[in-house]
Design a protein around this motif. Sequence first.
Motif, PDB file in Angstrom:
ATOM      1  N   ILE A   6       0.836  -1.199   0.000  1.00  0.00           N
ATOM      2  CA  ILE A   6       0.000   0.000   0.000  1.00  0.00           C
ATOM      3  C   ILE A   6       0.870   1.247   0.000  1.00  0.00           C
ATOM      4  CG2 ILE A   6      -1.643   1.343   1.382  1.00  0.00           C
ATOM      5  CD1 ILE A   6      -2.768  -1.359   2.338  1.00  0.00           C
ATOM      6  N   ALA A  10       1.179   4.193  -2.749  1.00  0.00           N
ATOM      7  CA  ALA A  10       0.884   5.573  -2.363  1.00  0.00           C
ATOM      8  C   ALA A  10       2.036   6.505  -2.718  1.00  0.00           C
ATOM      9  CB  ALA A  10       0.601   5.642  -0.856  1.00  0.00           C
ATOM     10  N   SER A 103     -10.229   2.999  -8.762  1.00  0.00           N
ATOM     11  CA  SER A 103     -10.057   3.780  -7.540  1.00  0.00           C
ATOM     12  C   SER A 103     -11.385   4.439  -7.193  1.00  0.00           C
ATOM     13  CB  SER A 103      -8.972   4.847  -7.742  1.00  0.00           C
ATOM     14  OG  SER A 103      -9.471   5.940  -8.501  1.00  0.00           O
ATOM     15  N   ALA A 163      -8.076   1.189   5.891  1.00  0.00           N
ATOM     16  CA  ALA A 163      -8.611   2.336   5.166  1.00  0.00           C
ATOM     17  C   ALA A 163     -10.123   2.442   5.345  1.00  0.00           C
ATOM     18  CB  ALA A 163      -8.252   2.243   3.689  1.00  0.00           C
ATOM     19  N   GLN A 179     -15.179   1.860   0.465  1.00  0.00           N
ATOM     20  CA  GLN A 179     -14.050   1.489  -0.372  1.00  0.00           C
ATOM     21  C   GLN A 179     -14.512   0.982  -1.745  1.00  0.00           C
ATOM     22  OE1 GLN A 179     -10.544   1.850   0.690  1.00  0.00           O
ATOM     23  NE2 GLN A 179     -11.875   3.213   1.870  1.00  0.00           N
ATOM     24  N   ASN A 316       0.503  10.307   1.878  1.00  0.00           N
ATOM     25  CA  ASN A 316      -0.612  11.136   1.454  1.00  0.00           C
ATOM     26  C   ASN A 316      -1.473  10.336   0.484  1.00  0.00           C
ATOM     27  OD1 ASN A 316      -2.124  13.479   1.381  1.00  0.00           O
ATOM     28  ND2 ASN A 316      -0.973  14.370  -0.290  1.00  0.00           N
ATOM     29  N   TYR A 317      -2.620   9.884   0.939  1.00  0.00           N
ATOM     30  CA  TYR A 317      -3.556   9.100   0.133  1.00  0.00           C
ATOM     31  C   TYR A 317      -4.335  10.102  -0.716  1.00  0.00           C
ATOM     32  CZ  TYR A 317      -6.703   5.058  -0.627  1.00  0.00           C
ATOM     33  OH  TYR A 317      -7.422   4.018  -1.154  1.00  0.00           O
ATOM     34  N   THR A 318      -3.854  10.327  -1.930  1.00  0.00           N
ATOM     35  CA  THR A 318      -4.353  11.418  -2.755  1.00  0.00           C
ATOM     36  C   THR A 318      -5.560  10.991  -3.574  1.00  0.00           C
ATOM     37  OG1 THR A 318      -2.131  12.344  -2.919  1.00  0.00           O
ATOM     38  CG2 THR A 318      -3.732  13.067  -4.549  1.00  0.00           C
ATOM     39  N   GLY A 323      -8.230  14.319   0.271  1.00  0.00           N
ATOM     40  CA  GLY A 323      -7.219  13.301   0.487  1.00  0.00           C
ATOM     41  C   GLY A 323      -7.189  12.917   1.947  1.00  0.00           C
TER      42      GLY A 323
END
Length: 437
Positions: A6, A10, A103, A163, A179, A316-318, A323
Motif C-alpha cells: 500500500i 501511495a 479507484s 482504510a 471502499q 498522502n492518500y491522494t 485526500g
Amino acid sequence: MKLKLILTIAFAGLFLGANAQQVKFTEYDLDNGLHVILHQDKTAPVVVVSVMYHVGSKDEETERTGFAHFFEHLLFEGSPNMKRGEFMKLVSSNGGQNNANTSQDRTFYYETFPSNQLELGLWLESERMLHPKIDEAGVKTQNEVVKEEKRLRVDNAPYGKFAENIFQHLFTEHPYRWQPIGAMEHLDAAKLPEFLAFFKKYYAPNNAVLTIAGDIDVDKTKGLVKKYFDEVPKGTPVIKRDFNLKPITKEIIDTAYDANIQIPAIFAAYRVPGMKSRDNKILGMISTLLSGGGSSRLSTKMVDEKKTALQVAAFNYTLEDYGAYITLALPNNNTPLNDLLKDIDTEVARLKADLISESEYTKLQNQFENGFISANSKMLGVAENLASGYTFQNKNTNDINEELSTVKSITREEIREVARKYLNKDQRVVLYYLPKK
C-alpha cells in the motif's frame, strides 16, 4: 506485508514530473467527445493502449456500492464479436499483457502489446466501449470473482480494513466513506437493468480518455482511432457532484479488530485537500521527509535509534475531491501504541516549529526527481500519467511535464505552514488496530 505494498503504491502516486526529458504528446477530441492522447517513443517495439474512464466508487449510490469495481471485471466478458472469456486469450496469444484497476475516482484499462499489434488493442478497447457483453451469466460469474477478491485482499488480508475504518470517519458525508470493493450485499441485490444503466451513464466516450504510448506512427494511429472509435455514440454529459465537507474540529478515536494480525498498529489520519491543490503536493513532500526511506526522520528515530517500531510511515492518500494524510506505526518489543503515537506527534510538532534544513530540502528535490524517472520509465506509466493529467488537472495533459517545477517552487516556509494548517490533533482520526482473539 500488505501495508508495504500500500505504501509503495501511495508513494509512487506522488512522484510525477521532473526536469528530465519532457514527455511529448499529441491530443485531440473525436466528434463523440472521446479525448485522445498519443505519445510516440520508438526506443522499443512496444505500445500501450489504455482507456481511463472518469468513474469510480464515489459515483455510486449509497445502496449500490461496488459497481465501478464490478465493471472493472464485467467489461472483460467480451462482446457480440468475441466469445465469452476470449478477451484475455486474444491478448496473451498475440504477445500482450492486460489488466485494469479501479479507484474512488477513475477506472483504468490497458493492454501492452508488441507495436505491430496496435490495431488489435484498439479494436479490443472499442469493443469494450461500444457493445460489451452485459448479461445475467456475466454478472453471476463476476459476482463470484469479486467476492473471492474481497476475501483475499480485504477480509483475510493483514491490516486489510484499515482504510475502511479510517475513511468512514474522515468522509462521513462523502462517498469516499466506502471502499471501491463495495458491499457484496449491494451487488447481490442489484438487477441487470441497474448494471446496464450504470454502463450507459459512465462508460461513454465523452467520459473517457484514450491514451496510446509507444512505438507508433502518429498519423497512421489517428486513422486507426477514427476507424474503431468514431462509431461509438456520445453519451449524456456526466455531471459530477460537488462536496463541501464540514471541517473536523475534535479528535476522533476508534478501535478496530483484525483476526489476520498478531502485531497491533496505530494510525493517525487527517482530511486534507484533493489532488488539484498545491497544499496536496506539499503534503506529499512532508510524507517523504517523514518516512521516505531509511534515513527519513521517523525511520531514523523510531526504527533505528529507539527501536520502538518495526515499521513507521506517513503517506498522502491522494484523491480527486479530498485526500487522507495517514501516519502509522507497528510496535517493536511490545512498545505501547500511545508511545508510538507520541513519537510521531513529536516529529510533526518539530515540522510545525522549525524550518527543515537546506540539506533535507535538497534531498527532497532529488527524491522527487528520481521518482519521475521511475514513474515514467515504462510506456504504461507514461500512458496513465498523461491520462491522469487530463482527467484530474483541469484537462491539463501537460501536468506530467509541469509537476516537478511546481514542487521545486515550494518553499521551506510553505512546508511548515501546511503542517501547521492540516496536521493538528483536533482534526484527525486515531485508530487503534488490534489483533482479534
